[in-house]
Write a protein that holds these residues in place. Structure first.
Motif, PDB file in Angstrom:
ATOM      1  N   VAL A 344       0.603  -0.806  -0.403  1.00 14.91           N
ATOM      2  CA  VAL A 344       0.153  -0.095  -0.249  1.00 14.91           C
ATOM      3  C   VAL A 344       1.088   1.580   0.207  1.00 14.91           C
ATOM      4  O   VAL A 344       1.607   1.176   0.677  1.00 14.91           O
ATOM      5  N   GLN A 345       0.214   2.704  -1.536  1.00 17.25           N
ATOM      6  CA  GLN A 345       1.566   3.255  -0.725  1.00 17.25           C
ATOM      7  C   GLN A 345       2.897   3.261  -1.352  1.00 17.25           C
ATOM      8  O   GLN A 345       3.337   4.194  -1.655  1.00 17.25           O
ATOM      9  N   GLN A 346       2.959   2.208  -1.957  1.00 13.51           N
ATOM     10  CA  GLN A 346       4.335   1.990  -3.078  1.00 13.51           C
ATOM     11  C   GLN A 346       3.862   2.808  -4.323  1.00 13.51           C
ATOM     12  O   GLN A 346       3.100   2.016  -4.994  1.00 13.51           O
ATOM     13  N   GLN A 372      -8.852   5.085 -10.850  1.00 10.63           N
ATOM     14  CA  GLN A 372      -8.624   6.398 -10.760  1.00 10.63           C
ATOM     15  C   GLN A 372      -7.757   6.004 -12.214  1.00 10.63           C
ATOM     16  O   GLN A 372      -7.772   4.870 -13.323  1.00 10.63           O
ATOM     17  N   THR A 373      -7.477   7.369 -13.389  1.00  7.08           N
ATOM     18  CA  THR A 373      -6.942   6.411 -14.614  1.00  7.08           C
ATOM     19  C   THR A 373      -5.873   7.745 -14.874  1.00  7.08           C
ATOM     20  O   THR A 373      -5.457   8.676 -14.109  1.00  7.08           O
ATOM     21  N   GLN A 382       0.145   4.221  -7.362  1.00  8.27           N
ATOM     22  CA  GLN A 382      -0.313   3.969  -5.870  1.00  8.27           C
ATOM     23  C   GLN A 382      -1.286   3.642  -5.457  1.00  8.27           C
ATOM     24  O   GLN A 382      -2.361   4.794  -5.754  1.00  8.27           O
ATOM     25  N   TYR A 383      -1.214   2.435  -4.703  1.00 10.88           N
ATOM     26  CA  TYR A 383      -2.613   2.197  -3.918  1.00 10.88           C
ATOM     27  C   TYR A 383      -3.156   2.726  -2.800  1.00 10.88           C
ATOM     28  O   TYR A 383      -1.508   2.096  -1.919  1.00 10.88           O
ATOM     29  N   ASN A 384      -4.163   3.374  -2.461  1.00 13.37           N
ATOM     30  CA  ASN A 384      -4.524   3.126  -0.750  1.00 13.37           C
ATOM     31  C   ASN A 384      -5.129   2.247   0.322  1.00 13.37           C
ATOM     32  O   ASN A 384      -5.299   1.986   1.028  1.00 13.37           O
ATOM     33  N   GLN A 385      -5.198   0.970  -0.385  1.00 15.70           N
ATOM     34  CA  GLN A 385      -5.941   0.300   0.032  1.00 15.70           C
ATOM     35  C   GLN A 385      -5.299  -1.138  -0.298  1.00 15.70           C
ATOM     36  O   GLN A 385      -5.308  -1.433  -1.460  1.00 15.70           O
ATOM     37  N   THR A 635      10.562  -0.626 -10.544  1.00 14.57           N
ATOM     38  CA  THR A 635       9.539   0.388  -9.927  1.00 14.57           C
ATOM     39  C   THR A 635      10.630   1.594  -9.798  1.00 14.57           C
ATOM     40  O   THR A 635      11.521   1.340 -10.417  1.00 14.57           O
ATOM     41  N   GLN A 636       9.899   2.678  -9.661  1.00 14.48           N
ATOM     42  CA  GLN A 636      10.514   4.029  -9.281  1.00 14.48           C
ATOM     43  C   GLN A 636      12.140   4.114  -9.609  1.00 14.48           C
ATOM     44  O   GLN A 636      12.582   5.021 -10.071  1.00 14.48           O
TER      45      GLN A 636
END
Length: 676
Positions: A344-346, A372-373, A382-385, A635-636
């Motif tokens: 989450v939030q990565q 989201q798009t 990034q995903y919050n859940q 990843t980033q």
């Protein structure tokens, strides 16, 4: 102790160097296969070195009783002396109880011998060559009377009650003469070239797939075969198989020019509609005859054309000539990410290959699956859940026509907060079962120069009997609660019944042993293990094939590269940085998945070392992934691999994304496999 290849400097009276024994160097001399009572744990075999040179024992040794098994040294040194004897026992403790006076070389393995007779073999090179083998028979005796079969005057016959382990000398028993020793390494033949899907002597082809009919999939979905030859073909024992491994065995003949339609109701093979699929056809000897793959299906027939190319057509034609108008399909591109599971939030970076970008130069629309798009050939999200999300990419040209599209599943999990780990471990060194015995980290244990009783703290990363028999593996948990998966230690528990699970944080008290090549802890009972808590493991560090070093022995890693060779029971991969050998843990009873030279391989396992070098030992079926062609991006922040200084990684490496305010910074991101 766990077998490792090393030179014993002190044994100068043995001429070392015979690492590659010839077929007459080692022979079987005694077999305990059918006792008067229960056979379980009581079976054993005796081997004899008929040569004049010592033979070093290492991790590549395998005993075969229908399945190849690893061996562990329980008593004696890792060397089979010239004219020397060793016993391979199913249960070393039981064997020593039955033979209390035995003080010779004792190897522990899996020895499950048939009471009806069978072939047994011994390999010194991981199953590539079997240098000792014998087939024993009930007619020779020793069946159910407590006696052993013994090799006497080159004949197998019933010996004494309980046998005479360790007493074979070769005198008046075997006239075998040692061959001239050849110290040149045994080079296995190159792997066979995979067969072409269609050749002049193969007449059966996959001809049509109907994966997503307009009606009921279960009733109307089918795979069609066609005999392009001029003779009838016997297909009994042939099988169809899909990408998931579901297979169906054929039991019929197929006339020349004839069709065979296999419906889903009959085969139980469910073809994918919206995700990639591949169908294989094997003959009765499991030789690949034909295969076909597609990305997705939409109420169309996927048919072989006269030029042997496959096209989507608008007419479904079971048991008939393929026909219909070709329906153009948007080409599929690969969504490139490093792994399929994140926190989450990565922050995750997605992109496509440059060839597609340069060729089409159109509009890129990303749908993240959470409402989201984004736009552009490269995007971050990034995903919050925690959840599983389907990411979709649609590429359109200047006329808003779809020219490429693709989907990919991304799994998002909760972050493992460092404080949880720190609270779960015992940070007071005096807080152990013995107030006078401080616990040590794995790094501290590995720095010890002599054997002693220690208490070590770690987290279980490989289960009991996973990598090797009667052994489980720990990874380091530092004083600060950081988990360093690349720093590991095996724990040998012998005949004890052990109740542990992957992710258990434990304190283990036992006898520490160290040789020139490895270190381990020996324990005697469950009480030697104190469970502190259970935690989800962080993801192992991802290494290039050439980045596996001796400093990582017993550590858990992920390694990637191209399959360049199938050598005996091993695979060798190389991504350009150097080769690394992959091996299947014999105690796990695994089989290699389908793979061919040139495929991209990602594997997770424990780093080990044998006489032939370093290797990564795979101990679970879902720890290896094969990709025919995959675009790999990062990843980033791409992983940073610095092997000597990797101790500061572990759990904390995975919190850089989304925890910057805590001051952890952007650290390594490693890959956890989404396996086949």
């Amino acid at each position: 102790m766990k077998l490792k290849a090393f030179i014993i400097i002190g044994l100068l009276l043995y001429p070392l160097g015979n690492l590659q024994a010839s077929s007459s160097d080692i022979i079987f001399t005694e077999i305990m296969y059918d006792l008067a009572g229960t056979d379980d744990k009581h079976e054993w075999v005796e081997i004899y070195n008929a040569s004049t040179a010592a033979i070093v024992i290492n991790d590549d040794w395998r005993f075969y009783d229908g399945t190849a098994h690893l061996l562990n040294i329980i008593q004696g040194e890792a060397i089979l002396a010239p004219r020397g004897v060793a016993v391979i026992a199913d249960d070393a403790t039981t064997f020593l109880n039955n033979h209390p006076g035995f003080n010779g070389l004792l190897l522990d393995s899996v020895v499950k011998l048939s009471n009806d007779g069978e072939e047994i073999k011994l390999s010194l090179d991981d199953g590539s060559n079997w240098i000792a083998q014998v087939t024993y028979a009930v007619s020779s005796g020793a069946n159910g009377d407590g006696k052993t079969l013994e090799l006497i005057n080159e004949q197998w016959q019933a010996g004494e009650i309980n046998g005479t382990p360790g007493q074979y000398s070769g005198e008046n028993s075997c006239n075998c003469q040692p061959e001239e020793i050849n110290n040149d390494p045994i080079v296995p033949p190159p792997p066979p070239t995979p067969p072409e899907p269609i050749s002049a002597d193969i007449k059966i082809v996959i001809n049509e797939l109907c994966a997503d009919p307009a009606g009921n999939d279960e009733e109307q979905e089918f795979i069609e075969l066609y005999n392009v030859g001029t003779d009838s073909a016997n297909l009994i024992g042939w099988r169809l198989q899909d990408e998931s491994g579901t297979s169906f065995t054929l039991q019929t003949n197929l006339a020349a020019g004839g069709y065979l339609v296999v419906y889903r109701l009959q085969s139980k093979i469910t073809l994918n509609n919206t995700t990639p699929e591949k169908v294989y056809l094997y003959d009765q000897s499991s030789k690949l005859i034909d295969s076909v793959s597609y990305e997705k299906s939409e109420n169309l027939s996927y048919s072989r054309q006269e030029n042997n190319e496959w096209q989507w057509v608008d007419k479904i034609t079971p048991n008939a000539v393929n026909m219909g108008e070709t329906i153009p399909q948007p080409s599929i591109v690969k969504i490139a990410v490093n792994v399929d599971e994140y926190y989450v939030q990565q922050k995750i970076r997605f992109n496509v290959d440059d060839e597609v970008i340069n060729q089409d130069g159109g509009h890129y629309a990303w749908q993240w699956g959470d409402g989201q798009t984004s736009e552009g050939p490269t995007a971050e999200h990034q995903y919050n859940q925690p959840n599983s999300y389907i990411v979709k990419l649609i590429i359109t040209d200047q006329d808003n026509k779809v020219v490429h599209e693709s989907t990919r599943e991304i799994k998002v999990v909760e972050q493992l907060v460092p404080e949880c780990v720190q609270a779960a471990v015992l940070n007071s060194r005096e807080d152990t079962k013995d107030i006078n015995q401080q616990w040590l980290t794995i790094s501290e244990v590995r720095d010890l120069t002599s054997s002693r009783v220690v208490t070590v703290k770690g987290i279980v990363v490989a289960p009991a009997n996973g990598v090797s028999k009667k052994t489980f593996y720990l990874a380091e948990v530092s004083l600060a609660g950081e988990i360093n998966l690349d720093q590991g230690l095996p724990v040998y528990f012998g005949e004890a019944t052990i109740n542990i699970a992957v992710g258990d944080l434990v304190l283990v008290t036992g006898q520490y042993k160290k040789t020139t090549t490895t270190a381990k802890i020996n324990i005697k009972q469950q009480a030697d293990i104190t469970k502190v808590a259970s935690r989800q493991l962080p993801r192992p560090m991802v290494l290039a094939s050439g980045e596996v070093t001796e400093e990582l022995i017993n550590g858990l890693v992920v390694v990637t590269g191209e399959l360049v060779q199938k050598k005996g029971a091993n695979w060798i991969i190389d991504d350009g940085s150097g080769q690394i050998r992959l091996a299947l843990a014999s105690s796990a009873n695994l089989k290699w998945p389908s793979g061919k030279i040139g495929d991209q391989v990602t594997a997770q396992g424990i780093v080990g070392k044998t006489a032939s070098g370093l290797r990564v030992i795979i101990y679970q079926a879902n720890n290896i992934e094969i990709r025919e062609s995959e675009i790999i991006a990062s990843t980033q922040e791409q992983k940073e691999v610095s092997i000597p200084n990797s101790r500061g990684g572990g759990v904390l490496d995975y919190f850089g994304y989304g925890l910057g305010a805590i001051g952890l910074g952007v650290l390594s991101v490693a890959a956890k496999l989404k396996m086949m």
